[in-house]
Design an enzyme around this catalytic site. Structure first.
Site, short mmCIF file in Angstrom:
data_model
loop_
_atom_site.label_atom_id
_atom_site.label_comp_id
_atom_site.label_asym_id
_atom_site.label_seq_id
_atom_site.Cartn_x
_atom_site.Cartn_y
_atom_site.Cartn_z
N HIS A 103 10.43 37.65 6.63
CA HIS A 103 11.37 37.00 5.94
C HIS A 103 12.68 36.85 6.99
O HIS A 103 12.97 37.79 7.74
CB HIS A 103 11.79 38.06 4.93
CG HIS A 103 13.07 37.78 4.07
ND1 HIS A 103 13.18 36.97 3.11
CD2 HIS A 103 14.34 38.29 4.23
CE1 HIS A 103 14.24 36.84 2.52
NE2 HIS A 103 15.18 37.65 3.31
N GLY A 105 -5.59 0.95 4.14
CA GLY A 105 -6.63 1.54 4.48
C GLY A 105 -7.24 1.39 5.83
O GLY A 105 -6.56 0.36 6.43
N ARG A 106 -7.99 2.13 6.40
CA ARG A 106 -8.59 1.94 7.70
C ARG A 106 -10.23 1.74 7.38
O ARG A 106 -10.77 2.41 6.54
CB ARG A 106 -8.13 2.91 8.57
CG ARG A 106 -6.86 3.07 8.96
CD ARG A 106 -6.59 3.99 9.95
NE ARG A 106 -6.91 3.85 11.27
CZ ARG A 106 -6.33 3.04 12.12
NH1 ARG A 106 -5.23 2.55 11.89
NH2 ARG A 106 -6.95 2.93 13.33
N GLY A 133 0.75 -1.23 -0.11
CA GLY A 133 0.19 -0.07 0.05
C GLY A 133 1.00 1.07 -0.19
O GLY A 133 1.63 1.37 1.00
N GLY A 134 0.81 1.87 -1.22
CA GLY A 134 1.34 3.26 -1.38
C GLY A 134 0.88 4.55 -0.86
O GLY A 134 1.17 5.69 -1.47
N GLY A 135 -0.04 4.41 -0.09
CA GLY A 135 -0.78 5.67 0.56
C GLY A 135 -0.01 6.30 1.63
O GLY A 135 1.13 6.04 1.77
N GLU A 169 2.39 -1.14 -4.70
CA GLU A 169 1.23 -0.34 -4.90
C GLU A 169 0.53 -0.85 -6.13
O GLU A 169 0.90 -1.12 -7.14
CB GLU A 169 1.52 0.98 -5.01
CG GLU A 169 0.38 1.89 -5.47
CD GLU A 169 -0.93 2.04 -4.42
OE1 GLU A 169 -2.01 1.76 -4.87
OE2 GLU A 169 -0.47 2.10 -3.08
#
Length: 317
Positions: A296, A124-125, A35-37, A58
């Site tokens: 800056h 994923g979940r 999984g490449g998330g 992936e």
């Protein structure tokens, strides 16, 4: 929520979820990530920096597919610099018979083995909606999630729902904001919920930040848009940090210059997420950001410069 388990790679032994990855007693010599998330790459990059040989598998044509390719390009470049092997259009098939390798079908359709001491599955979940009584109270659902309105009320009077069980984005700061709102509503105050200005951060190297709509999402709403992109290669602070890869990008309506979305990629850009969320929450226009004096040298100057770029008034590119 809980990590999604693959039926052909059940958690246990060498196969771990993100939960176990955070509790390892030693750095694995070889780590395969399925999984490449954002979760897979956050952890994969961290372990690569700690000395592991990392491979990412992936199934989609590119990693971090939930982000546009322009935004993820600096991350993909960094993966190569860290020696992380990335296989896209590839499918994990299971564990080898000895349990010391991940079986993969490559983009060309060939079978391959990736030697690994640990296999981290990050596909994923899912919401945890079982085993706590949901089936007894019969709430309306939105797919796998509990349906809520803009005050986190469910379909049953007196019952609210917050957090991952209510859908995307599954973010801790979203759940906390929902909980605070529900507490105020219960106490008699008037509140409502609007998720459009929630920043989301991918803690890779470099980091990714998104808030609001991407250029493609804004175009799909109809109407013309303006996009201003300012590269960190022209930012003094990024130069001194030797982190010139990346940029800040602002998306706004063309007619009234209302800011619809802000994205950034670069080292340390997670710290810009507060400014991005504030701009969206307050309904800022490009002129508001461009007219705000930014200190800056800071990377935050890139935010102002991106707004100036969208207005056709950029100073330092």
């Amino acid at each position: 929520s809980a990590p999604v388990e693959l039926p052909f790679l059940p958690f246990g032994g060498a196969v771990i979820s993100s939960t176990e990855a955070l509790a390892l007693s030693e750095v694995p010599e070889r780590l395969a990530v399925v999984g490449g998330g954002y979760i897979g790459l956050e952890l994969g990059i961290a372990f690569a920096k700690l000395g592991a040989k990392v491979s990412v598998v992936e199934a989609l044509p590119r990693v971090l597919a939930q982000y546009d390719a322009e935004l993820t390009r600096p991350v993909v470049k960094r993966l190569a610099e860290l020696g992380i092997e990335v296989l896209v259009n590839a499918k994990a098939k299971g564990l080898s018979s000895k349990g010391d390798a991940l079986l993969v079908e490559t983009a060309s359709g060939k079978n391959a083995k990736i030697a690994a001491d640990r296999i981290l599955v990050t596909v994923g979940r899912k919401p945890v909606v079982e085993d706590w009584g949901l089936e007894q109270i019969d709430l309306d659902m939105a797919g796998r999630f509990i349906r809520i309105d803009d005050q986190c009320r469910t379909s049953m009077r007196g019952i609210f729902a917050i957090g991952d069980v209510t859908g995307e984005p599954m973010l801790a700061h979203r759940a906390m904001a929902q909980g605070e709102m529900v507490a105020e509503i219960v106490a008699g105050h008037k509140r409502s919920w609007d998720k459009r200005s929630i920043p989301a951060i991918c803690f890779t190297d470099p980091e990714l930040v998104t808030a609001g709509l991407s250029p493609d999402e804004a175009k799909r709403l109809g109407g013309e848009i303006k996009v201003g992109l300012f590269p960190f290669a022209a930012n003094g602070r990024a130069m001194t940090k030797m982190s010139e890869d990346g940029f800040v990008r602002v998306v706004a309506r063309a007619d009234n210059h209302l800011v619809l979305g802000i994205q950034a990629v670069g080292q340390g850009v997670s710290e810009l997420s507060t400014a991005f969320g504030l701009a969206l929450e307050m309904g800022a226009r490009l002129e508001d950001i461009a007219g705000t004096i930014h200190a800056h040298p800071t990377q935050g100057e890139g935010f102002q410069e991106a707004a100036l770029k969208a207005l056709g008034r950029v100073l330092h590119v």
